[in-house]
Design an enzyme around this catalytic site. Structure first.
Site, short mmCIF file in Angstrom:
data_model
loop_
_atom_site.label_atom_id
_atom_site.label_comp_id
_atom_site.label_asym_id
_atom_site.label_seq_id
_atom_site.Cartn_x
_atom_site.Cartn_y
_atom_site.Cartn_z
N HIS A 51 2.06 40.58 23.48
CA HIS A 51 3.26 40.18 22.75
C HIS A 51 3.83 41.30 21.89
O HIS A 51 3.08 42.04 21.25
CB HIS A 51 2.95 38.96 21.89
CG HIS A 51 2.36 37.83 22.68
ND1 HIS A 51 1.00 37.60 22.70
CD2 HIS A 51 2.93 36.90 23.48
CE1 HIS A 51 0.75 36.55 23.48
NE2 HIS A 51 1.91 36.12 23.98
N SER A 92 4.65 31.63 25.14
CA SER A 92 4.23 32.20 23.85
C SER A 92 5.24 33.14 23.23
O SER A 92 5.25 33.31 22.01
CB SER A 92 2.89 32.93 24.02
OG SER A 92 3.00 33.93 25.01
N ASP A 129 -0.31 42.54 20.01
CA ASP A 129 -1.61 42.26 20.60
C ASP A 129 -1.60 42.79 22.04
O ASP A 129 -0.89 43.75 22.34
CB ASP A 129 -1.97 40.77 20.51
CG ASP A 129 -0.98 39.87 21.26
OD1 ASP A 129 -0.12 40.39 22.00
OD2 ASP A 129 -1.06 38.63 21.10
#
Length: 380
Positions: free
Chosen positions: A347, A50, A344
């Protein structure tokens, strides 16, 4: 006499001589030639999870690891795109440093074909890992092995058609960027470690297995034609808001998670030197994003940050049925996203991504990039 000199054979000879002076489809001219800063990079092929995913999971119906909704992309020119941050991720920003002409498209987008792949493709998938079984908790993800298969089986034949030459001739003009491994610890090793039936594998043995597997994957990318590699370290995963939420009584970073990341990174940096004899003509750069972020966390104000522990967005908590990682759909965000480290539960914000990309590209400190920086790699 003059008429005889315009024979088909003479015309054929003229075209043959002209061809000698024209650049081949895979010459430096085809890849844009040498730029003002001396770099020769045409694009990037990106593999990982991610931190470098730019929207591949958007097209996976059964994936729970998605960032295609607000507040993700709140500062991105195209809005929510599947990037797990408020704006650009580190790949976008590295592309800016390299003066690449456009965003690298995600592989799973049906339009990623033909002329759209000339400057590279992004295969990264949020929640995926080096190991095939990492990410199973998130539903459908694309493992690193499958990402490489997609590159080999779908993109490379298309790239050869577009450029008119073998991929082994064109790929040395591209960066191969690999950013993965964190999920193999957080959502694989440590979750299995807590299981009664899966607690007998040491951290060292697990890490050696990860690095051995990754080494084979890098060699495969080399066999396919890759010659310039950028290897991203693991971030200090023990300092993330996700960990703070899971261990609310603990102060500071979770040392077990950071130890795992540090152990992996030490092996990864060593791999840069160890793998080269097995990949003649290749060059590899290790980017120590762990240190770059850890330095911010230790002294946020020195880098222009104020908050290094809280998420900027409203995170869906575990008690609410969330993972403690992703932002709530349509949830609130902090007003100034340039002063927070995390967007978040896991990240970084665009501001942190920008710092990583700038250091990766131009830092002369081997504690941040080893053995050279990305700009120097791009000039080779």
């Amino acid at each position: 006499m003059m008429a005889r000199m315009t024979s088909p054979n003479l015309l054929l000879l003229s075209f043959s001589l002209l061809a000698c002076f024209l650049p081949s489809p895979c010459s430096s001219s085809s890849s844009g030639g040498e730029k003002e800063d001396g770099t020769k990079i045409k694009g990037m092929f990106v593999f990982g999870s991610s931190l470098v995913d730019n929207g591949n999971n958007n097209y996976l119906q059964e994936s729970m690891a998605k960032a295609d909704y607000l507040p993700y992309g709140i500062d991105f020119p195209l809005g929510p795109s599947g990037r797990f941050t408020n704006g650009k991720n580190v790949i976008d920003l590295l592309g800016d440093q390299l003066n690449l002409p456009s965003y690298i498209p995600p592989f799973t987008n049906p339009t990623t074909k033909g002329s759209r792949i000339i400057h590279g493709v992004n295969y990264a998938s949020g929640a995926s890992g080096i190991l095939d079984d990492t990410g199973s908790l998130a539903g459908q993800v694309i493992s690193l092995n499958q990402q490489i298969k997609n590159f080999e089986g779908v993109t490379l034949p298309d790239l050869e058609r577009q450029l008119g030459c073998k991929s082994s001739e064109s790929l040395p003009s591209y960066l191969i960027v690999v950013g993965t491994g964190g999920n193999d610890y957080t959502f694989n090793y440590f979750m299995r470690k807590s299981s009664i039936n899966n607690n007998n594998v040491s951290l060292e043995a697990f890490t050696v297995n990860l690095i051995t597997t990754l080494s084979a994957q890098l060699k495969r990318l080399y066999e396919l034609g890759g010659r310039k590699f950028v290897l991203m370290s693991l971030n200090p995963i023990g300092c993330s808001p996700m960990v703070n939420a899971r261990l609310p009584m603990r102060k500071g970073c979770a040392q077990k998670l950071n130890l795992a990341a540090h152990l992996f990174n030490t092996h990864l940096k060593s791999l840069v030197d160890l793998i080269k004899p097995h990949m003649p003509g290749s060059n590899l750069v290790y980017v120590n994003s762990y240190k770059i972020i850890r330095d911010i966390i230790k002294n946020p104000t020195s880098k222009g940050f104020r908050d290094a522990s809280n998420p900027c967005c409203e995170v869906a908590s575990i008690s609410e049925g969330g993972s403690g990682v992703l932002c709530k759909r349509g949830g609130t965000t902090c007003a100034n996203r340039t002063i927070l480290v995390f967007f978040d539960g896991l990240h970084p914000t665009e501001a942190v991504n920008d710092l990583i990309a700038r250091n990766a590209y131009a830092s002369n400190l081997q504690t941040q990039v080893y053995p050279i920086n990305v700009k120097q790699l791009a000039q080779i």
